[in-house]
Design a protein around this motif. Structure first.
Motif, PDB file in Angstrom:
ATOM      1  N   VAL A  13      45.593  54.224  41.973  1.00  0.00           N
ATOM      2  CA  VAL A  13      45.601  53.203  43.032  1.00  0.00           C
ATOM      3  C   VAL A  13      44.402  52.267  42.831  1.00  0.00           C
ATOM      4  O   VAL A  13      43.249  52.709  42.866  1.00  0.00           O
ATOM      5  CB  VAL A  13      45.533  53.862  44.421  1.00  0.00           C
ATOM      6  N   HIS A  14      44.675  50.986  42.628  1.00  0.00           N
ATOM      7  CA  HIS A  14      43.586  50.020  42.407  1.00  0.00           C
ATOM      8  C   HIS A  14      42.938  49.587  43.714  1.00  0.00           C
ATOM      9  O   HIS A  14      43.443  49.860  44.811  1.00  0.00           O
ATOM     10  CB  HIS A  14      44.112  48.800  41.637  1.00  0.00           C
ATOM     11  N   GLY A  15      41.834  48.886  43.588  1.00  0.00           N
ATOM     12  CA  GLY A  15      41.109  48.411  44.748  1.00  0.00           C
ATOM     13  C   GLY A  15      41.339  46.935  45.020  1.00  0.00           C
ATOM     14  O   GLY A  15      42.251  46.309  44.478  1.00  0.00           O
ATOM     15  N   ALA A  16      40.474  46.375  45.867  1.00  0.00           N
ATOM     16  CA  ALA A  16      40.559  44.963  46.216  1.00  0.00           C
ATOM     17  C   ALA A  16      40.128  44.100  45.034  1.00  0.00           C
ATOM     18  O   ALA A  16      39.377  44.535  44.167  1.00  0.00           O
ATOM     19  CB  ALA A  16      39.679  44.667  47.425  1.00  0.00           C
ATOM     20  N   PHE A  17      40.630  42.883  45.009  1.00  0.00           N
ATOM     21  CA  PHE A  17      40.289  41.875  44.001  1.00  0.00           C
ATOM     22  C   PHE A  17      40.806  42.237  42.603  1.00  0.00           C
ATOM     23  O   PHE A  17      40.390  41.625  41.616  1.00  0.00           O
ATOM     24  CB  PHE A  17      38.776  41.630  43.940  1.00  0.00           C
ATOM     25  N   ALA A  18      41.684  43.205  42.511  1.00  0.00           N
ATOM     26  CA  ALA A  18      42.183  43.663  41.211  1.00  0.00           C
ATOM     27  C   ALA A  18      43.655  44.006  41.339  1.00  0.00           C
ATOM     28  O   ALA A  18      44.234  43.921  42.418  1.00  0.00           O
ATOM     29  CB  ALA A  18      41.389  44.880  40.748  1.00  0.00           C
ATOM     30  N   ASP A  19      44.264  44.393  40.224  1.00  0.00           N
ATOM     31  CA  ASP A  19      45.629  44.916  40.269  1.00  0.00           C
ATOM     32  C   ASP A  19      45.711  46.144  39.365  1.00  0.00           C
ATOM     33  O   ASP A  19      44.717  46.575  38.793  1.00  0.00           O
ATOM     34  CB  ASP A  19      46.667  43.852  39.905  1.00  0.00           C
ATOM     35  N   GLY A  20      46.889  46.701  39.251  1.00  0.00           N
ATOM     36  CA  GLY A  20      47.043  47.949  38.535  1.00  0.00           C
ATOM     37  C   GLY A  20      46.830  47.877  37.045  1.00  0.00           C
ATOM     38  O   GLY A  20      46.640  48.918  36.389  1.00  0.00           O
ATOM     39  N   ALA A 147      35.957  36.833  32.695  1.00  0.00           N
ATOM     40  CA  ALA A 147      36.600  35.584  33.121  1.00  0.00           C
ATOM     41  C   ALA A 147      38.073  35.815  33.436  1.00  0.00           C
ATOM     42  O   ALA A 147      38.601  35.284  34.423  1.00  0.00           O
ATOM     43  CB  ALA A 147      36.447  34.525  32.038  1.00  0.00           C
ATOM     44  N   PHE A 148      38.741  36.620  32.604  1.00  0.00           N
ATOM     45  CA  PHE A 148      40.152  36.912  32.867  1.00  0.00           C
ATOM     46  C   PHE A 148      40.319  37.705  34.160  1.00  0.00           C
ATOM     47  O   PHE A 148      41.195  37.408  34.980  1.00  0.00           O
ATOM     48  CB  PHE A 148      40.781  37.689  31.713  1.00  0.00           C
ATOM     49  N   LEU A 149      39.467  38.703  34.364  1.00  0.00           N
ATOM     50  CA  LEU A 149      39.545  39.486  35.592  1.00  0.00           C
ATOM     51  C   LEU A 149      39.297  38.605  36.819  1.00  0.00           C
ATOM     52  O   LEU A 149      39.960  38.746  37.852  1.00  0.00           O
ATOM     53  CB  LEU A 149      38.522  40.622  35.551  1.00  0.00           C
ATOM     54  N   ALA A 150      38.352  37.691  36.694  1.00  0.00           N
ATOM     55  CA  ALA A 150      38.064  36.785  37.809  1.00  0.00           C
ATOM     56  C   ALA A 150      39.235  35.853  38.082  1.00  0.00           C
ATOM     57  O   ALA A 150      39.590  35.590  39.236  1.00  0.00           O
ATOM     58  CB  ALA A 150      36.803  35.976  37.511  1.00  0.00           C
ATOM     59  N   ASP A 151      39.854  35.357  37.012  1.00  0.00           N
ATOM     60  CA  ASP A 151      40.969  34.415  37.164  1.00  0.00           C
ATOM     61  C   ASP A 151      42.239  35.097  37.660  1.00  0.00           C
ATOM     62  O   ASP A 151      43.116  34.431  38.238  1.00  0.00           O
ATOM     63  CB  ASP A 151      41.255  33.713  35.837  1.00  0.00           C
ATOM     64  N   SER A 152      42.365  36.399  37.428  1.00  0.00           N
ATOM     65  CA  SER A 152      43.585  37.114  37.808  1.00  0.00           C
ATOM     66  C   SER A 152      43.406  37.981  39.042  1.00  0.00           C
ATOM     67  O   SER A 152      44.302  38.748  39.403  1.00  0.00           O
ATOM     68  CB  SER A 152      44.067  37.999  36.640  1.00  0.00           C
ATOM     69  N   GLN A 153      42.263  37.853  39.703  1.00  0.00           N
ATOM     70  CA  GLN A 153      41.994  38.726  40.843  1.00  0.00           C
ATOM     71  C   GLN A 153      42.989  38.504  41.974  1.00  0.00           C
ATOM     72  O   GLN A 153      43.554  37.425  42.147  1.00  0.00           O
ATOM     73  CB  GLN A 153      40.569  38.546  41.345  1.00  0.00           C
ATOM     74  N   VAL A 154      43.192  39.571  42.738  1.00  0.00           N
ATOM     75  CA  VAL A 154      44.129  39.543  43.864  1.00  0.00           C
ATOM     76  C   VAL A 154      43.319  39.503  45.155  1.00  0.00           C
ATOM     77  O   VAL A 154      42.465  40.363  45.381  1.00  0.00           O
ATOM     78  CB  VAL A 154      45.029  40.787  43.851  1.00  0.00           C
ATOM     79  N   PRO A 155      43.540  38.525  46.012  1.00  0.00           N
ATOM     80  CA  PRO A 155      42.773  38.449  47.259  1.00  0.00           C
ATOM     81  C   PRO A 155      43.159  39.562  48.222  1.00  0.00           C
ATOM     82  O   PRO A 155      44.275  40.083  48.179  1.00  0.00           O
ATOM     83  CB  PRO A 155      43.141  37.078  47.820  1.00  0.00           C
ATOM     84  N   VAL A 156      42.242  39.921  49.087  1.00  0.00           N
ATOM     85  CA  VAL A 156      42.480  40.969  50.078  1.00  0.00           C
ATOM     86  C   VAL A 156      42.310  40.385  51.474  1.00  0.00           C
ATOM     87  O   VAL A 156      41.425  39.561  51.712  1.00  0.00           O
ATOM     88  CB  VAL A 156      41.517  42.158  49.861  1.00  0.00           C
TER      89      VAL A 156
END
Length: 232
Positions: A13-20, A147-156
């Motif tokens: 289970v992933h956390g905020a600002f991220a995905d699986g 940079a990729f993680l920042a650009d692909s982050q998921v808002p919470v």
């Protein structure tokens, strides 16, 4: 839940600002060792929605499972972990509230984390500040990967942190914790306090808040340890 069945199912289970997708290396390490690994995609719109997403994946398991959560995912597994399929819990630099508490309460009395900068929009959803992302979330990955993680982050939806947790699976099920010693998302004392309070078997490892990526070998090893010890 203590079971005599071999535990070969793992739910991540992933956390905020991220995905699986950040779990890819952990997934590959575990599947190579014969585990069946499932990854939850949290919508991050409410605690209820994230618990429901996790429960749907747990319902698909064909036997006992180890449930793993990173960061905000710790709150999710705390509540979703009451599922009868869950034999053990692994907290990866993760929040661990008790029933009747909110996630936000876990921060009380601990030092602020100025490098972990959250920008909140008018709609109440938060993103990690793009310029501070590398230092605050993933200091031990390359600039390109950060940079990729920042650009692909998921808002919470920031309201999730004020939602009262209805159940605490760690009260009845064995727990393990992997804590990144250079985590900038939480005060180190806060991480140690939460893990100790739930009686977790603690593994400290050098790394940033993105330890689920950068310390995948250690995280996978702890999950294997949990699978072996939860089945006794």
């Amino acid at each position: 839940m203590t079971t005599t069945e071999p535990i070969k199912n793992v739910v991540l289970v992933h956390g905020a600002f991220a995905d699986g997708s950040g779990w890819r290396r952990v997934h590959d390490l575990l599947t190579a060792r014969g585990y069946r690994v499932s990854i939850v995609q949290n919508p991050l719109t409410s605690l209820e929605a994230d618990v429901a997403a996790t429960t749907r994946v747990l319902d698909l398991q064909d036997g006992p499972a180890i449930l793993v959560g990173h960061s905000w995912g710790g709150t999710v597994i705390t509540e979703a972990g009451v599922h009868p399929r869950v034999a053990g819990l692994v907290y990866v630099s993760a929040l661990a509230p008790d029933a009747g508490e909110t996630t936000a309460q876990q921060y009380e009395g601990f030092a602020p984390t100025p490098e972990f900068v959250i920008d909140i929009g008018a709609d109440g959803y938060g993103y990690l500040n793009h310029d501070a992302f590398h230092a605050g979330f993933a200091a031990d990955v390359s600039e390109a990967d950060a940079a990729f993680l920042a650009d692909s982050q998921v808002p919470v939806d920031m309201a999730v942190f004020g939602t009262v947790v209805g159940a605490a699976a760690w009260r009845d099920k064995p727990s393990w914790a992997v804590i990144a010693t250079e985590d900038k998302a939480f005060d180190q004392a806060m991480l140690q306090h939460m893990a100790s309070r739930i009686g977790a078997d603690i593994t400290n490892v050098p790394g940033s808040h993105a330890l689920f990526i950068t310390q995948a070998d250690t995280v996978a090893d702890v999950i294997v340890k949990a699978s072996l010890n939860s089945s006794r």
